[in-house]
Scaffold this motif. Sequence first.
Motif, PDB file in Angstrom:
ATOM      1  N   LYS A  95      -3.850  -2.177  -7.678  1.00 57.35           N
ATOM      2  CA  LYS A  95      -4.897  -3.206  -7.697  1.00 57.35           C
ATOM      3  C   LYS A  95      -5.952  -2.976  -6.614  1.00 57.35           C
ATOM      4  CE  LYS A  95      -3.160  -5.903 -10.930  1.00 57.35           C
ATOM      5  NZ  LYS A  95      -2.373  -4.840 -11.607  1.00 57.35           N
ATOM      6  N   ILE A 133      -6.718 -11.472  -5.656  1.00 52.69           N
ATOM      7  CA  ILE A 133      -6.773 -10.010  -5.481  1.00 52.69           C
ATOM      8  C   ILE A 133      -8.226  -9.576  -5.288  1.00 52.69           C
ATOM      9  CG2 ILE A 133      -6.351  -7.772  -6.579  1.00 52.69           C
ATOM     10  CD1 ILE A 133      -4.019  -8.972  -8.038  1.00 52.69           C
ATOM     11  N   ALA A 182      -0.735  -5.972  -3.365  1.00 51.00           N
ATOM     12  CA  ALA A 182      -1.777  -6.670  -4.120  1.00 51.00           C
ATOM     13  C   ALA A 182      -1.875  -8.144  -3.734  1.00 51.00           C
ATOM     14  CB  ALA A 182      -1.507  -6.536  -5.614  1.00 51.00           C
TER      15      ALA A 182
END
Length: 395
Positions: free
Chosen positions: A207, A289, A238
Amino acid sequence: MYTSHLVNQLKPSATIAAAGKARELRAQGVNVLEFTLGEPDFTTPEHICEAARKAMADGHTHYTPATGLPVLKEAVCAAFERDYGVAYKPTEVTVSNGAKHAIHNVLTACCEPGDEVIIPTPYWVSYSALVELVGAVPVLVETTEESGFCMTEEQFRSAITDKTRLMMLNSPSNPTGAVYPVEALETLAKVAVEKNITVLSDEIYDKLIYDGYSFRSFASFGEDVKNNTIIVNGVSKAYAMTGWRIGWTIAPENVSAAITRLQSQQTSNPCSISQYAAVEALNGPQDCIADMLVQFQSRRDYVLGRLRKIPGLTFADPGGAFYAFFNVSHYFGKTLSGGVTVSNSTEFCTALLENAHVALVTGDAFGAPGYVRLSFATSMEVIEAGLNALEKFLG
Ligand code: PMP
Ligand code: GLU
């Protein structure tokens, strides 16, 4: 008292040791500028913490199945399909105490003593140590800055012997931040299938991808590749959840069952409360995120901009993760600030810590002499001060 030779040959994790050294110096009152540990400096998002509090209030404070909570295994499958378009069954997922534990489980479940495990260098410190811990043999394949720290098809092919069991891939990479281009991944995947070599794809930084780069899961190149691949991931990076210790493997059913058997004898299960928090991380809102990534992106750009201005340092731009990995060998044998000279990366890091109070991790720990790793998972204020001090140290 007697300790076994297997454990005697085990070195402590260099990243954790470097962080410990910095902590000791700080306890003595020194203002250490810390770039050692690869862990997000952000606190875990509130909705995830709330899910943990709720789990406790609801009495989810007992053992769970050894393989992990069904609801979490379903969430892992749903997130993987949502993000990468590949469907897995919960029976192919095993939840562990962090991704590091998941990697050790895979090696224990898949390797016989004497089996060879191919690891492209620079590699994350624990890879070779964990391979050795199960009695297998790390086969290190040296990649270079010029190739963007990616292993080529030819390198992979020539490292394969009739003892090769596994290849460990980590894209985005710790320590280099290298993100393999899609075509390069697909080529490696084809070779692995052709040669029947299982690939452990550590996708813990999936991510954390920067502008101009994109992530592709190793399992997404078709059914034969998927059947030949074991994915390792987790919530640590993440979702800024390093302390919660939740990671997992996604693997063919027989491997998952083997890992579950192993865990049933070894740890019983990962922490129940952390598992409920991980369910919320995967099923809840994902904008946390993106928010963290904005900050990582600006720190990365700032760090690279500053490093480019320092004469003699070289590096390949990191496409993901939160590390700058640069070559400092230009400074070996030269007189640095404080009158010190160094002849390798380990001495460089020690001198930098003692003279400039900047803590980095030596590239020697990652199988990359001449290099050092700077984790920019820390505040902009610390990053600015650290780079100022590094620049001054190099004179
Ligand atoms: N793989 C890589 C490449 C890592 O950098 C880390 C660092 N923590 C891990 C696995 C282990 O993650 P965890 O903290 O979930 O054990
Ligand atoms: N993976 C992180 C790092 O490389 C955390 C420390 C560790 O587990 O080694 O710094």
